[in-house]
Write a protein that holds these residues in place. Structure first.
Motif, PDB file in Angstrom:
ATOM      1  N   MET B   1       0.837  -1.204   0.000  1.00 54.12           N
ATOM      2  CA  MET B   1       0.000   0.000   0.000  1.00 54.12           C
ATOM      3  C   MET B   1       0.882   1.268   0.000  1.00 54.12           C
ATOM      4  SD  MET B   1      -3.295   0.719   2.205  1.00 54.12           S
ATOM      5  CE  MET B   1      -3.725   2.257   2.899  1.00 54.12           C
ATOM      6  N   GLN B   2       0.435   2.258  -0.773  1.00 56.91           N
ATOM      7  CA  GLN B   2       1.212   3.489  -0.899  1.00 56.91           C
ATOM      8  C   GLN B   2       1.225   4.286   0.408  1.00 56.91           C
ATOM      9  OE1 GLN B   2      -0.862   4.999  -4.439  1.00 56.91           O
ATOM     10  NE2 GLN B   2       1.091   6.000  -4.851  1.00 56.91           N
ATOM     11  N   LYS B   3       2.330   4.980   0.660  1.00 60.45           N
ATOM     12  CA  LYS B   3       2.426   5.812   1.862  1.00 60.45           C
ATOM     13  C   LYS B   3       1.471   7.006   1.781  1.00 60.45           C
ATOM     14  CE  LYS B   3       5.944   7.410   4.348  1.00 60.45           C
ATOM     15  NZ  LYS B   3       7.249   8.011   4.588  1.00 60.45           N
ATOM     16  N   VAL B   4       0.964   7.418   2.934  1.00 56.87           N
ATOM     17  CA  VAL B   4       0.012   8.535   2.974  1.00 56.87           C
ATOM     18  C   VAL B   4       0.737   9.825   3.366  1.00 56.87           C
ATOM     19  CG1 VAL B   4      -2.004   9.449   4.165  1.00 56.87           C
ATOM     20  CG2 VAL B   4      -1.954   7.061   3.461  1.00 56.87           C
ATOM     21  N   ALA B   5       0.515  10.875   2.571  1.00 57.47           N
ATOM     22  CA  ALA B   5       1.139  12.168   2.858  1.00 57.47           C
ATOM     23  C   ALA B   5       0.257  13.000   3.779  1.00 57.47           C
ATOM     24  CB  ALA B   5       1.384  12.932   1.557  1.00 57.47           C
ATOM     25  N   LEU B   6      -1.044  12.947   3.527  1.00 55.95           N
ATOM     26  CA  LEU B   6      -1.976  13.781   4.299  1.00 55.95           C
ATOM     27  C   LEU B   6      -3.230  12.973   4.578  1.00 55.95           C
ATOM     28  CD1 LEU B   6      -3.172  16.559   5.297  1.00 55.95           C
ATOM     29  CD2 LEU B   6      -3.905  16.917   2.950  1.00 55.95           C
ATOM     30  N   ARG B   7      -3.658  12.971   5.828  1.00 54.69           N
ATOM     31  CA  ARG B   7      -4.880  12.234   6.158  1.00 54.69           C
ATOM     32  C   ARG B   7      -5.788  13.056   7.071  1.00 54.69           C
ATOM     33  NH1 ARG B   7      -6.198   6.876   6.091  1.00 54.69           N
ATOM     34  NH2 ARG B   7      -4.059   6.140   5.962  1.00 54.69           N
ATOM     35  N   PHE B   8      -7.052  13.220   6.653  1.00 53.26           N
ATOM     36  CA  PHE B   8      -8.098  13.792   7.501  1.00 53.26           C
ATOM     37  C   PHE B   8      -8.935  12.624   7.996  1.00 53.26           C
ATOM     38  CE2 PHE B   8      -9.037  18.509   7.047  1.00 53.26           C
ATOM     39  CZ  PHE B   8      -7.759  18.836   6.643  1.00 53.26           C
ATOM     40  N   ASN B   9      -9.098  12.520   9.319  1.00 53.97           N
ATOM     41  CA  ASN B   9      -9.835  11.416   9.891  1.00 53.97           C
ATOM     42  C   ASN B   9     -11.020  11.950  10.702  1.00 53.97           C
ATOM     43  OD1 ASN B   9     -10.439   8.827  10.504  1.00 53.97           O
ATOM     44  ND2 ASN B   9      -8.739   8.516  11.939  1.00 53.97           N
ATOM     45  N   GLU B  10     -12.239  11.852  10.135  1.00 54.94           N
ATOM     46  CA  GLU B  10     -13.477  12.264  10.834  1.00 54.94           C
ATOM     47  C   GLU B  10     -13.356  13.690  11.383  1.00 54.94           C
ATOM     48  OE1 GLU B  10     -16.284  10.241  11.383  1.00 54.94           O
ATOM     49  OE2 GLU B  10     -15.385   8.810   9.989  1.00 54.94           O
ATOM     50  N   VAL B  11     -12.841  14.599  10.593  1.00 55.51           N
ATOM     51  CA  VAL B  11     -12.584  15.950  11.081  1.00 55.51           C
ATOM     52  C   VAL B  11     -13.849  16.805  11.075  1.00 55.51           C
ATOM     53  CG1 VAL B  11     -11.398  18.119  10.545  1.00 55.51           C
ATOM     54  CG2 VAL B  11     -10.136  15.968  10.492  1.00 55.51           C
ATOM     55  N   ALA B  12     -14.071  17.525  12.175  1.00 59.29           N
ATOM     56  CA  ALA B  12     -15.138  18.524  12.239  1.00 59.29           C
ATOM     57  C   ALA B  12     -14.528  19.833  12.701  1.00 59.29           C
ATOM     58  CB  ALA B  12     -16.229  18.075  13.203  1.00 59.29           C
ATOM     59  N   PHE B  13     -15.066  20.929  12.161  1.00 65.16           N
ATOM     60  CA  PHE B  13     -14.556  22.245  12.550  1.00 65.16           C
ATOM     61  C   PHE B  13     -15.675  23.265  12.519  1.00 65.16           C
ATOM     62  CE2 PHE B  13     -12.882  26.450  11.696  1.00 65.16           C
ATOM     63  CZ  PHE B  13     -11.922  26.555  12.693  1.00 65.16           C
ATOM     64  N   SER B  14     -15.715  24.137  13.522  1.00 65.46           N
ATOM     65  CA  SER B  14     -16.696  25.225  13.508  1.00 65.46           C
ATOM     66  C   SER B  14     -16.067  26.506  14.025  1.00 65.46           C
ATOM     67  CB  SER B  14     -17.912  24.846  14.352  1.00 65.46           C
ATOM     68  OG  SER B  14     -17.497  24.525  15.656  1.00 65.46           O
ATOM     69  N   TYR B  15     -16.577  27.624  13.510  1.00 59.63           N
ATOM     70  CA  TYR B  15     -16.209  28.934  14.050  1.00 59.63           C
ATOM     71  C   TYR B  15     -17.295  29.285  15.055  1.00 59.63           C
ATOM     72  CZ  TYR B  15     -12.837  29.692  10.284  1.00 59.63           C
ATOM     73  OH  TYR B  15     -11.767  29.597   9.434  1.00 59.63           O
ATOM     74  N   GLY B  16     -17.029  29.159  16.330  1.00 57.88           N
ATOM     75  CA  GLY B  16     -18.060  29.396  17.347  1.00 57.88           C
ATOM     76  C   GLY B  16     -19.197  28.421  17.142  1.00 57.88           C
ATOM     77  N   ASN B  17     -20.413  28.950  16.943  1.00 60.52           N
ATOM     78  CA  ASN B  17     -21.566  28.073  16.742  1.00 60.52           C
ATOM     79  C   ASN B  17     -21.756  27.688  15.284  1.00 60.52           C
ATOM     80  OD1 ASN B  17     -22.366  27.954  19.411  1.00 60.52           O
ATOM     81  ND2 ASN B  17     -23.484  29.892  19.263  1.00 60.52           N
ATOM     82  N   LEU B  18     -20.998  28.313  14.414  1.00 62.40           N
ATOM     83  CA  LEU B  18     -21.190  28.067  12.992  1.00 62.40           C
ATOM     84  C   LEU B  18     -20.374  26.852  12.546  1.00 62.40           C
ATOM     85  CD1 LEU B  18     -22.403  29.251  10.303  1.00 62.40           C
ATOM     86  CD2 LEU B  18     -20.176  30.340  10.001  1.00 62.40           C
ATOM     87  N   ALA B  19     -21.093  25.745  12.311  1.00 63.58           N
ATOM     88  CA  ALA B  19     -20.417  24.531  11.863  1.00 63.58           C
ATOM     89  C   ALA B  19     -19.982  24.704  10.416  1.00 63.58           C
ATOM     90  CB  ALA B  19     -21.349  23.341  11.993  1.00 63.58           C
ATOM     91  N   VAL B  20     -18.710  24.469  10.143  1.00 63.10           N
ATOM     92  CA  VAL B  20     -18.202  24.646   8.783  1.00 63.10           C
ATOM     93  C   VAL B  20     -17.959  23.286   8.126  1.00 63.10           C
ATOM     94  CG1 VAL B  20     -16.393  25.688   7.380  1.00 63.10           C
ATOM     95  CG2 VAL B  20     -17.111  26.801   9.483  1.00 63.10           C
TER      96      VAL B  20
END
Lengths: 300, 267
Positions: B1-20
């Protein structure tokens, strides 16, 4: 001019010698710090801080004259208010960009108003004019020592952190990506500017400090090839403006602070005008060739 | 399997109450050329800030070469859309490029830094401009200076934000020619609001903007891209792929073999 040089070395006029040394020492800050203030585009913030300083001066005059806090000197009051203004403005501009203008103007106006109110209630006669426009007769040896210390601090920090300062002024986001704490750089810079404004106002006054932090640097910016060059040239210009302003002011018996600013302003506007005309001519000569290279895509 | 350079795993992000962002999981393999596309306001810039370590996720993890983004900053080369710079700032091309080697505390640029900056300038064909004032350059030249600045750090992962915005066709094809020479040796991520076409150098297309399961925020999905007949000649030097937004590939499509991926997309 001869009479000025004679007076400079005349022991009967120690204040003139103090003013001359103050001019030389101030020029370091006008030049080096002014270049950073200019490229970081925080001249507006520095303007608000310098005006808010009047509040601290008024408060100190009141507290010492009424014997409430007898040891409170105007310079101490000024430094307290300057740092307070720097912290408020700094945090607001880092955290809440959209309210920045309102807060800056509020700090500016409230600071001055507090100063006026305290002075009105201070026993005896207090004249804000010398603080607003500078008074070379009021420069003390202690002021000179403080100026020299701040000069040394500013020159050292600039030398030590030049690449970080250059990068964060040129491209704040990229600097953060490279791991520079640009918010810390900004707050330190603002605090140093606040203290500098207090020490510099003895020479040119609260109202004109900001002119001297921007005009020599602005003039130097037209000629310099990089930030270090801009600092050095700006320092040189500030020294020339300060010394010639003092000389003219003394000789013609007119206020020195205002004279220095008028000379700096005239040179700045002159260079800006010259640059405008030169750019116009260059553009006109280059127009046809530039258009061809920009518009025609090369198909390979 | 190829090596991974960048991985996002179940990422959540919000600015205050505003879910982005929500449920964002994707990964990029070492050596891949990826386009991250999405309309303005879709959360593209937020994804970028998370990768660059300028923001921290509320949930989930982000790994760059198996490191936290803040620790991995020396592995990343970042090319902003434009330096937020003052046109009167006096600085030469060489000084801008050297900035790519900047360290948080060091006062010196050493011989290795100067050499790396020189090589980066040669790579981007701007060595002859090195002593010129940055403010005197054209938009296309400035972009190449900013790419050289990113390359000066010898990054493993090169990230370009809207690299073709405000660029004339010649500069654009020249830029993609240079990126073509970097392909495979450097992992490349291009962030763009251009939804329709991507450069034919692109291996995979990730799209920010679809609604997440909860419907509160956006997420990232993978779309298919394919060559087109009669491509618009002024895009990427005429070598383009069309993004098929109606076809969403599963997250692991890049790891499975081609046959498996095909099945998924038909089923």
């Amino acid at each position: 001019m001869d009479s000025f040089i004679e007076a400079l070395f005349n022991p009967a006029f120690p204040f003139l010698r103090n003013a001359f040394i103050a001019g030389i020492l101030s020029s370091v800050l006008f030049g080096v710090l002014g270049a950073v203030v200019t490229v970081k585009r925080i001249a507006g913030l520095a303007g608000a801080i310098s005006h808010a300083v009047l509040g601290g001066i008024g408060m100190a005059l009141y507290l010492s004259a009424t014997k409430l806090v007898p040891w409170m000197s105007p310079i101490l009051g000024a430094i307290i208010f300057a740092l307070l203004a720097a912290i408020i403005i700094g945090l607001v501009s880092l955290k809440a960009k959209q309210r920045e203008d309102t807060v800056i103007n509020a700090v500016w106006a409230i600071g001055m108003s507090i100063g006026v109110l305290f002075m009105a209630k201070t026993p005896g006669y207090t004249d804000p004019t010398s603080y607003l426009f500078g008074n070379i007769l009021l420069i003390s040896t202690r002021d000179l020592v403080l100026l020299a210390i701040l000069d040394a601090i500013v020159v050292f920090l600039t030398w030590r952190f030049y690449p970080q300062l250059e990068a964060s002024s040129f491209d704040d986001e990229f600097s953060r990506v490279r791991g520079i704490r640009t918010d810390v750089v900004f707050l330190i810079l603002l605090s140093i500017t606040a203290i500098a404004v207090v020490l510099l106002q003895t020479f040119v006054g609260i109202v004109m400090v900001i002119a001297m932090l921007t005009l020599p640097a602005g003039t130097a910016g037209y000629l310099a090839r990089n930030l270090a060059g801009m600092m050095a040239l700006s320092w040189l210009f500030a020294t020339v403006f300060s010394v010639s302003g003092l000389m003219v002011g003394w000789t013609l018996d007119i206020p020195v602070g205002a004279t220095v600013v008028v000379i700096a302003g005239a040179v700045f506007l002159g260079s800006a005008g010259a640059r405008l005309i030169r750019n116009h001519v260059v553009k006109r000569n280059n127009r046809p060739t530039q258009q061809i290279s920009a518009k025609e895509p090369r198909i390979s | 399997m190829q090596k991974v350079a960048l991985r996002f795993n179940e990422v959540a992000f919000s600015y205050g109450n505003l879910a982005v962002l929500e449920d964002v999981s994707f990964h990029i393999h070492v050596g891949e050329f990826i386009a991250l596309v999405g309309p303005n306001g879709s959360g593209k810039t937020t994804v970028l800030k998370l990768i660059l370590g300028l923001e921290q996720p509320n949930q989930g993890t982000i790994e760059i070469f198996e490191e936290n983004p803040r620790k991995a900053r020396d592995l990343i080369g970042y090319v902003p859309q434009h330096a937020s710079y003052d046109p009167t700032f006096p600085i030469s091309v060489q000084e801008v490029v050297r900035m790519g080697r900047l360290l948080p505390r060091s006062r010196h640029y050493n011989a290795a830094d100067v050499k790396a900056a020189q090589e980066a300038m040669e790579q981007m064909e701007i060595a002859d401009l090195s002593q010129r004032a940055y403010s005197a350059l054209s938009g296309g030249q400035r972009r190449r200076v900013l790419v050289a600045r990113a390359l000066a750090a010898n990054p493993q992962l090169l990230i370009l934000d809207e690299p073709t915005a405000n660029m004339d066709a010649e500069s654009e094809s020249r830029l993609f020619r240079s990126l073509g020479t970097l392909k495979r040796s450097t992992t490349i991520l291009i962030v763009t609001h251009d939804m329709g076409f991507v450069s034919s150098l692109t291996d995979r297309v990730l799209c920010v903007g679809d609604r997440s399961h909860s419907g509160r925020a956006r997420t990232v999905v993978q779309h298919r891209a394919e060559p087109v007949e009669n491509p618009p000649p002024d895009f990427f030097g005429g070598e383009v792929l069309k993004v098929l937004h109606e076809i969403t590939l599963p997250e692991d499509a890049c790891c499975a073999d081609e046959h498996h991926a095909e099945e998924n997309h038909h089923g």
